[in-house]
Motif scaffolding. Structure first.
Motif, PDB file in Angstrom:
ATOM      1  N   SER A 113       0.769  -0.970  -0.066  1.00  0.00           N
ATOM      2  CA  SER A 113      -0.238   0.220   0.437  1.00  0.00           C
ATOM      3  C   SER A 113       0.489   0.853   0.163  1.00  0.00           C
ATOM      4  O   SER A 113       2.249   1.110   0.535  1.00  0.00           O
ATOM      5  N   ASP A 114       0.338   2.296  -0.286  1.00  0.00           N
ATOM      6  CA  ASP A 114       0.523   3.804  -0.247  1.00  0.00           C
ATOM      7  C   ASP A 114       1.635   3.879   0.786  1.00  0.00           C
ATOM      8  O   ASP A 114       2.583   4.509   1.304  1.00  0.00           O
ATOM      9  N   GLU A 115       0.727   4.124   2.019  1.00  0.00           N
ATOM     10  CA  GLU A 115       1.521   3.625   3.460  1.00  0.00           C
ATOM     11  C   GLU A 115       2.001   2.927   4.428  1.00  0.00           C
ATOM     12  O   GLU A 115       3.356   3.430   4.813  1.00  0.00           O
ATOM     13  N   VAL A 116       2.264   1.858   3.218  1.00  0.00           N
ATOM     14  CA  VAL A 116       3.574   0.924   3.840  1.00  0.00           C
ATOM     15  C   VAL A 116       4.678   1.132   2.828  1.00  0.00           C
ATOM     16  O   VAL A 116       6.461   1.835   3.444  1.00  0.00           O
ATOM     17  N   ILE A 117       4.836   1.711   1.730  1.00  0.00           N
ATOM     18  CA  ILE A 117       5.811   2.413   1.140  1.00  0.00           C
ATOM     19  C   ILE A 117       6.242   3.924   1.490  1.00  0.00           C
ATOM     20  O   ILE A 117       7.717   4.049   1.800  1.00  0.00           O
ATOM     21  N   GLU A 118       5.181   4.729   1.956  1.00  0.00           N
ATOM     22  CA  GLU A 118       6.102   5.479   2.745  1.00  0.00           C
ATOM     23  C   GLU A 118       6.844   5.101   4.140  1.00  0.00           C
ATOM     24  O   GLU A 118       7.682   6.297   4.299  1.00  0.00           O
ATOM     25  N   ARG A 119       6.697   3.916   4.947  1.00  0.00           N
ATOM     26  CA  ARG A 119       7.084   3.704   5.896  1.00  0.00           C
ATOM     27  C   ARG A 119       8.570   4.178   5.882  1.00  0.00           C
ATOM     28  O   ARG A 119       9.199   3.388   6.409  1.00  0.00           O
ATOM     29  N   ILE A 120       8.565   2.663   4.561  1.00  0.00           N
ATOM     30  CA  ILE A 120       9.089   2.155   4.109  1.00  0.00           C
ATOM     31  C   ILE A 120      10.964   3.572   3.449  1.00  0.00           C
ATOM     32  O   ILE A 120      11.957   3.428   3.572  1.00  0.00           O
ATOM     33  N   ASP A 121      10.435   4.152   2.959  1.00  0.00           N
ATOM     34  CA  ASP A 121      10.678   5.146   3.027  1.00  0.00           C
ATOM     35  C   ASP A 121      11.003   6.119   3.412  1.00  0.00           C
ATOM     36  O   ASP A 121      12.550   6.953   3.591  1.00  0.00           O
ATOM     37  N   ALA A 122      10.594   6.675   4.565  1.00  0.00           N
ATOM     38  CA  ALA A 122      11.048   7.182   6.050  1.00  0.00           C
ATOM     39  C   ALA A 122      12.315   6.454   6.376  1.00  0.00           C
ATOM     40  O   ALA A 122      13.284   6.841   7.030  1.00  0.00           O
ATOM     41  N   LEU A 123      12.311   4.686   6.492  1.00  0.00           N
ATOM     42  CA  LEU A 123      12.575   4.116   7.363  1.00  0.00           C
ATOM     43  C   LEU A 123      14.516   4.004   6.696  1.00  0.00           C
ATOM     44  O   LEU A 123      15.169   4.416   7.166  1.00  0.00           O
TER      45      LEU A 123
END
Length: 229
Positions: A113-123
């Motif tokens: 999901s977009d939310e998971v991708i955003e968290r991966i990007d931040a991580l």
């Protein structure tokens, strides 16, 4: 039309086939090349492209080829963003080899999901490139441009940094790793054979190696001239 995994694959394939290594649009993608890339018959590819054209995602020119519209380009860049962030996550967090992550990312890019991708990007610290040096589109769909050159055309006598390997084939990636041509490593072109296009270079570890022109064209570098002495 909702962007199914099939639609996303077509858009990404068209994007990758019609955009140059520095992010510039270079040509219409021939239908035969598109069909081969997605593994279908030309007739099947043409039927899908016509559907994409009706949805405003591509411009289709019969007997010429296909290119993305702005809307199609935005969707394609989002698929690339997911794919390349997943690749980097698999390498940096799960410890997978950069040669083995492409197929895994192909499967996961449609599921996260977009939310998971955003968290991966931040991580990962908002990275700009994936493990192969491919640019990661921003959340707004912008793809950074670069003026990097290939080892085939890089000037002789320059201190260079490997920035990107554009062939995703696992065998070539393992070969590039053996040659110490991994993004971030330094190389110096020592000579080039004008007849065979073979490139002789020195690696960061001091080893001297030679690549044929076809392989050298797949390795992008940037750098500055080496000073005297």
């Amino acid at each position: 039309m909702l962007p199914s995994s099939t639609v996303e694959n077509y858009l990404k394939t068209i994007y990758l086939g019609s955009v140059g290594s520095q992010g510039e649009e270079v040509r219409l993608l021939p239908m035969g090349q598109l069909a081969a890339a997605v593994g279908v018959t030309p007739g099947t590819a043409t039927t899908m492209v016509k559907t994409l054209a009706e949805s405003g995602l591509v411009h289709y020119e019969p007997y010429m080829g296909v290119r993305l519209t702005k809307a199609g380009e935005k969707l394609a860049s989002m698929v690339l963003r997911r794919h390349r962030l997943v690749e980097l996550f698999l390498v940096k967090v799960l410890g997978m080899s950069w040669a083995d992550v492409h197929d895994e990312a192909e499967r996961l890019e449609h599921a996260v999901s977009d939310e998971v991708i955003e968290r991966i990007d931040a991580l990962l610290g908002r990275p700009s490139v994936d493990p192969h040096g491919d640019p990661i589109p921003t959340a707004q769909g912008r793809v950074p441009r670069s003026d990097d050159v290939s080892l085939l055309s890089a000037p002789v006598g320059m201190s260079l940094r490997v920035t990107r390997v554009i062939d995703q084939d696992p065998g070539f990636l393992r070969f590039a790793e053996q040659q110490e041509l991994v993004p971030g490593r330094e190389v110096t072109v020592e000579s080039r054979n004008a007849d065979t296009e073979a490139v002789r270079f020195r690696t960061e570890s001091g080893r001297k190696r030679t690549l044929d022109g076809r392989a050298a064209a797949k390795v992008l570098v940037s750098g500055r001239s080496v000073g005297p002495g």
